[in-house]
Scaffold this motif. Structure first.
Motif, PDB file in Angstrom:
ATOM      1  N   VAL A   1       0.831  -1.203   0.000  1.00 23.03           N
ATOM      2  CA  VAL A   1       0.000   0.000   0.000  1.00 23.03           C
ATOM      3  C   VAL A   1       0.865   1.253   0.000  1.00 23.03           C
ATOM      4  CG1 VAL A   1      -1.659   1.329   1.367  1.00 23.03           C
ATOM      5  CG2 VAL A   1      -1.980  -1.126   1.081  1.00 23.03           C
ATOM      6  N   LEU A   2       1.949   1.235   0.762  1.00 26.08           N
ATOM      7  CA  LEU A   2       2.819   2.398   0.846  1.00 26.08           C
ATOM      8  C   LEU A   2       3.537   2.687  -0.474  1.00 26.08           C
ATOM      9  CD1 LEU A   2       4.432   1.919   4.379  1.00 26.08           C
ATOM     10  CD2 LEU A   2       3.035   3.855   3.656  1.00 26.08           C
ATOM     11  N   THR A   3       3.950   1.632  -1.135  1.00 22.98           N
ATOM     12  CA  THR A   3       4.800   1.819  -2.325  1.00 22.98           C
ATOM     13  C   THR A   3       4.021   1.870  -3.634  1.00 22.98           C
ATOM     14  OG1 THR A   3       5.131  -0.584  -2.374  1.00 22.98           O
ATOM     15  CG2 THR A   3       6.790   0.743  -1.237  1.00 22.98           C
TER      16      THR A   3
ATOM     17  N   THR B   1      -3.163   9.882   2.304  1.00 24.93           N
ATOM     18  CA  THR B   1      -3.563  10.229   3.665  1.00 24.93           C
ATOM     19  C   THR B   1      -2.352  10.741   4.442  1.00 24.93           C
ATOM     20  OG1 THR B   1      -3.141   7.975   4.445  1.00 24.93           O
ATOM     21  CG2 THR B   1      -5.375   8.468   3.648  1.00 24.93           C
ATOM     22  N   ALA B   2      -2.624  11.418   5.540  1.00 25.16           N
ATOM     23  CA  ALA B   2      -1.541  12.005   6.339  1.00 25.16           C
ATOM     24  C   ALA B   2      -0.605  10.935   6.884  1.00 25.16           C
ATOM     25  CB  ALA B   2      -2.145  12.832   7.482  1.00 25.16           C
ATOM     26  N   PHE B   3      -1.184   9.790   7.274  1.00 28.59           N
ATOM     27  CA  PHE B   3      -0.369   8.712   7.845  1.00 28.59           C
ATOM     28  C   PHE B   3       0.635   8.183   6.825  1.00 28.59           C
ATOM     29  CE2 PHE B   3       0.057   4.060   8.414  1.00 28.59           C
ATOM     30  CZ  PHE B   3       0.780   4.063   9.601  1.00 28.59           C
ATOM     31  N   PHE B   4       0.138   7.855   5.601  1.00 31.75           N
ATOM     32  CA  PHE B   4       1.030   7.346   4.565  1.00 31.75           C
ATOM     33  C   PHE B   4       2.014   8.416   4.096  1.00 31.75           C
ATOM     34  CE2 PHE B   4      -2.551   4.233   3.492  1.00 31.75           C
ATOM     35  CZ  PHE B   4      -1.997   3.266   4.319  1.00 31.75           C
ATOM     36  N   ARG B   5       1.545   9.660   3.979  1.00 39.49           N
ATOM     37  CA  ARG B   5       2.420  10.732   3.513  1.00 39.49           C
ATOM     38  C   ARG B   5       3.595  10.949   4.471  1.00 39.49           C
ATOM     39  NH1 ARG B   5      -1.305  13.967   2.538  1.00 39.49           N
ATOM     40  NH2 ARG B   5      -1.329  15.110   4.506  1.00 39.49           N
TER      41      ARG B   5
ATOM     42  N   GLU C   1      14.497   7.244   5.692  1.00 34.56           N
ATOM     43  CA  GLU C   1      14.699   5.795   5.727  1.00 34.56           C
ATOM     44  C   GLU C   1      13.817   5.094   4.694  1.00 34.56           C
ATOM     45  OE1 GLU C   1      14.033   7.691   8.258  1.00 34.56           O
ATOM     46  OE2 GLU C   1      15.764   7.579   9.603  1.00 34.56           O
ATOM     47  N   PHE C   2      12.548   5.544   4.578  1.00 34.78           N
ATOM     48  CA  PHE C   2      11.659   4.899   3.624  1.00 34.78           C
ATOM     49  C   PHE C   2      12.099   5.200   2.197  1.00 34.78           C
ATOM     50  CE2 PHE C   2       7.914   4.800   0.882  1.00 34.78           C
ATOM     51  CZ  PHE C   2       7.436   3.535   1.148  1.00 34.78           C
ATOM     52  N   GLU C   3      12.532   6.435   1.904  1.00 32.82           N
ATOM     53  CA  GLU C   3      12.988   6.771   0.558  1.00 32.82           C
ATOM     54  C   GLU C   3      14.215   5.952   0.175  1.00 32.82           C
ATOM     55  OE1 GLU C   3      13.617  10.950   0.522  1.00 32.82           O
ATOM     56  OE2 GLU C   3      11.469  11.457   0.447  1.00 32.82           O
ATOM     57  N   GLN C   4      15.131   5.771   1.131  1.00 28.69           N
ATOM     58  CA  GLN C   4      16.317   4.965   0.844  1.00 28.69           C
ATOM     59  C   GLN C   4      15.924   3.513   0.581  1.00 28.69           C
ATOM     60  OE1 GLN C   4      19.147   4.932   3.994  1.00 28.69           O
ATOM     61  NE2 GLN C   4      20.693   3.803   2.854  1.00 28.69           N
ATOM     62  N   PHE C   5      15.032   2.972   1.390  1.00 28.20           N
ATOM     63  CA  PHE C   5      14.581   1.601   1.192  1.00 28.20           C
ATOM     64  C   PHE C   5      13.867   1.459  -0.148  1.00 28.20           C
ATOM     65  CE2 PHE C   5      10.828  -1.172   1.412  1.00 28.20           C
ATOM     66  CZ  PHE C   5      11.441  -2.406   1.584  1.00 28.20           C
TER      67      PHE C   5
END
Length: 572
Positions: free
Chosen positions: A523-525, A531-535, A542-546
């Motif tokens: 869902v994230l990728t 939504t604010a939570f996912f944003r 860390e998420f951008e690097q992953f």
């Protein structure tokens, strides 16, 4: 139609229920409560009626339609807990026995605890030697009728009172002798205080027994006292474990486990079997509450406890009251005029006729009296229980206190089937406990495993080191006891099955968590949800690097493999 439904719903919400609570002096308190009233509200009403401030030692007990006992939980609705048709009948009893009853701040509290222990003595839950039993009964006599008066108390006057399930003429004479010569001039408050001080020294002080069976099938009673966990078989204490040695309690179905850590890192698991799963759960909850009350320093240390060590399996329970240390500190701050105490005196009593004129039971043969000299009096054959799982009251009051003989067990089993909910008092049953006759070696082994003191004769027997005939005849019982004390009860196959089931549950939970994490990652990728939570998660470094270093290459590799497989299938 809508207004009619709303008016009907409001009537259901505002419905009142009648409650009758039987007090320790056998009087009754009647009140009405709303449908959503919590247990704390009813308990506060009762304590206000009694003018009681040191109320944390007490609780309200009731019996459900399946004849299982419960303590009323103060954080939950009374109506939802009862599971019975109104009017509701409950009993006010001591739930946590004071570690030192003489240290209680107010006389009203000491008097109520005195009434509870007097009931314990009468129903056979407080066992002691004959000499101690005579002294305790004499204190009760002095508190209730005052000093000995030859004009009012003729010869044999003590036989008109019944302090125990059964007692002999010799014990009656001893009670009268102590009352005449040793207690003259003591006020009721002084006699009650001396009674509490003496009762506190007994091994079974504070015992509220739960009937169970050990791993070898022998009848036993488990109990929680101010000082620790005890196991009684017949009228002997075979296990005593201090609260700081109890590391965990749990139950599965009808099986109750007690995890113990003793000196030198010695760890054992005691296993017992309750009559029903409901009785086992009640036993577990009582153990959790007693350990929290007596062991912890502050109520803030109380944690929610699960009946199992797996993630989402089993019952969860949390003790909601104050602990003993906090109660004592709060009691020390009480500053008020002592409330007036209305003692029961010589009035009829349904369930504790030590203050009524009742018939004295005849004494038992002398040979039998010698065989059970540890009993509460000469002739008491076994510990008598308040029957947590099967509370039963005989049809007639007189018969309820006569223990059935060996030849009349069939008649006894028919009589105990009579249940009288209207007149039943939870501390009123007098049911005989099956006495498991064990050899000296078996009793010695159980005491050694739990650190209980042995007599000189037992120590000599153990030092000899030679197996006796009883050991040769009963190797199965000895082995079962060792397995129960060491936590290896049951067969090897049962242990393997439990281990396999535990591993399977752990694997299922792990797979479920991984599946949930995978869905969240997709869902994230891959989704366009903003939504604010996912944003917030997507904007973290860390998420951008992953996402760019690991997920995108993995996705391209996976897509390439899928295309290769699809092209291979098309070519074939």
């Amino acid at each position: 139609m809508l207004s009619r439904w709303m008016s009907g719903s409001s009537r259901n919400l505002d419905r009142e229920y009648n409650c009758t609570v039987r007090l320790l002096d056998d009087s009754e308190y009647t009140c009405t409560i709303q449908r959503d009233a919590k247990g704390q509200y009813l308990f506060d009403l009762l304590c206000h009626h009694l003018n009681l401030l040191e109320k944390d030692y007490f609780g309200i007990r009731f019996v459900d339609p399946d004849k299982q006992r419960h303590w009323l939980e103060f954080t939950k609705s009374v109506v939802k807990q009862m599971r019975a048709q109104p009017p509701f009948t409950m009993c006010f009893r001591v739930k946590f026995y004071p570690t030192d009853p003489a240290a209680l701040k107010e006389e009203i509290t000491r008097y109520l605890v005195f009434l509870q222990i007097k009931r314990d003595l009468y129903h056979g839950r407080l066992l002691c030697k004959t000499s101690d039993a005579a002294l305790l009964a004499a204190y009760i006599l002095q508190a209730e009728i005052g000093d000995y008066d030859p004009g009012k108390h003729p010869e044999g006057y003590s036989s008109k009172f019944q302090f125990f399930p059964k007692h002999s003429e010799k014990l009656e004479r001893k009670i009268a002798e102590i009352h005449k010569s040793e207690l003259s001039g003591q006020t009721p408050a002084t006699s009650e205080l001396n009674f509490l001080r003496k009762a506190q020294t007994l091994e079974t002080y504070g015992v509220d027994p739960h009937p169970c069976k050990d791993v070898s099938g022998n009848a036993a009673f488990l109990a929680f006292t101010p000082f620790g966990f005890v196991v009684l078989q017949g009228n002997k204490r075979v296990h005593f474990i201090k609260w700081n040695e109890v590391t965990k309690m749990k139950f599965e179905g009808k099986t109750f486990y007690l995890y113990v850590s003793q000196k030198e890192e010695k760890k054992i698991v005691l296993t017992y079997f309750a009559p029903t799963p409901e009785a086992c759960k009640h036993l577990w909850k009582c153990g959790i509450e007693n350990q929290a009350f007596y062991k912890l320093e502050k109520s803030s240390q109380v944690r929610t406890v699960s009946s199992s060590n797996l993630f989402f399996k089993g019952s969860r329970f949390r003790y909601s009251g104050r602990v003993a240390k906090e109660v004592m500190e709060s009691s020390a701050k009480i500053k008020r005029e002592p409330p007036e105490i209305h003692r029961a005196g010589l009035v009829p009593s349904r369930s504790c006729p030590s203050i009524t004129h009742g018939p004295r039971l005849s004494s038992v043969p002398r040979t039998r009296r010698r065989a059970v000299h540890i009993s509460i009096m000469e002739g008491l054959e076994s510990l008598r229980d308040s029957a947590h799982s099967t509370p039963v009251r005989s049809a007639s009051h007189g018969d309820a206190f006569v223990p059935p003989g060996r030849g009349g067990r069939a008649e006894s089993s028919e009589r105990v089937a009579v249940i009288a909910d209207e007149s039943y008092s939870p501390a009123d049953s007098v049911l005989p406990t099956p006495v498991a006759e064990h050899s000296l070696e078996l009793m010695l082994l159980s005491r050694q495993l739990n650190g209980a003191p042995c007599s000189i004769e037992e120590e000599k027997e153990s030092e000899a080191g030679t197996p006796s005939a009883a050991e040769a005849e009963e190797p199965g019982e000895l082995r079962a006891l060792c397995l129960g004390a060491g936590g290896r009860g049951g067969t090897r196959a049962e242990q393997v099955n439990k281990f396999v089931l535990s591993v399977l549950r752990l694997l299922l939970v792990t797979v479920g968590l991984l599946f949930v994490l995978l869905l969240l990652l997709i869902v994230l990728t891959e989704s366009d949800l903003d939504t604010a939570f996912f944003r917030d998660i997507r904007q973290t470094p860390e998420f951008e690097q992953f996402h760019y270093q690991y997920f995108c290459p993995l996705r391209r590799w996976f897509a390439c493999k899928v295309r290769a497989v699809v092209s291979l299938l098309i070519d074939t």
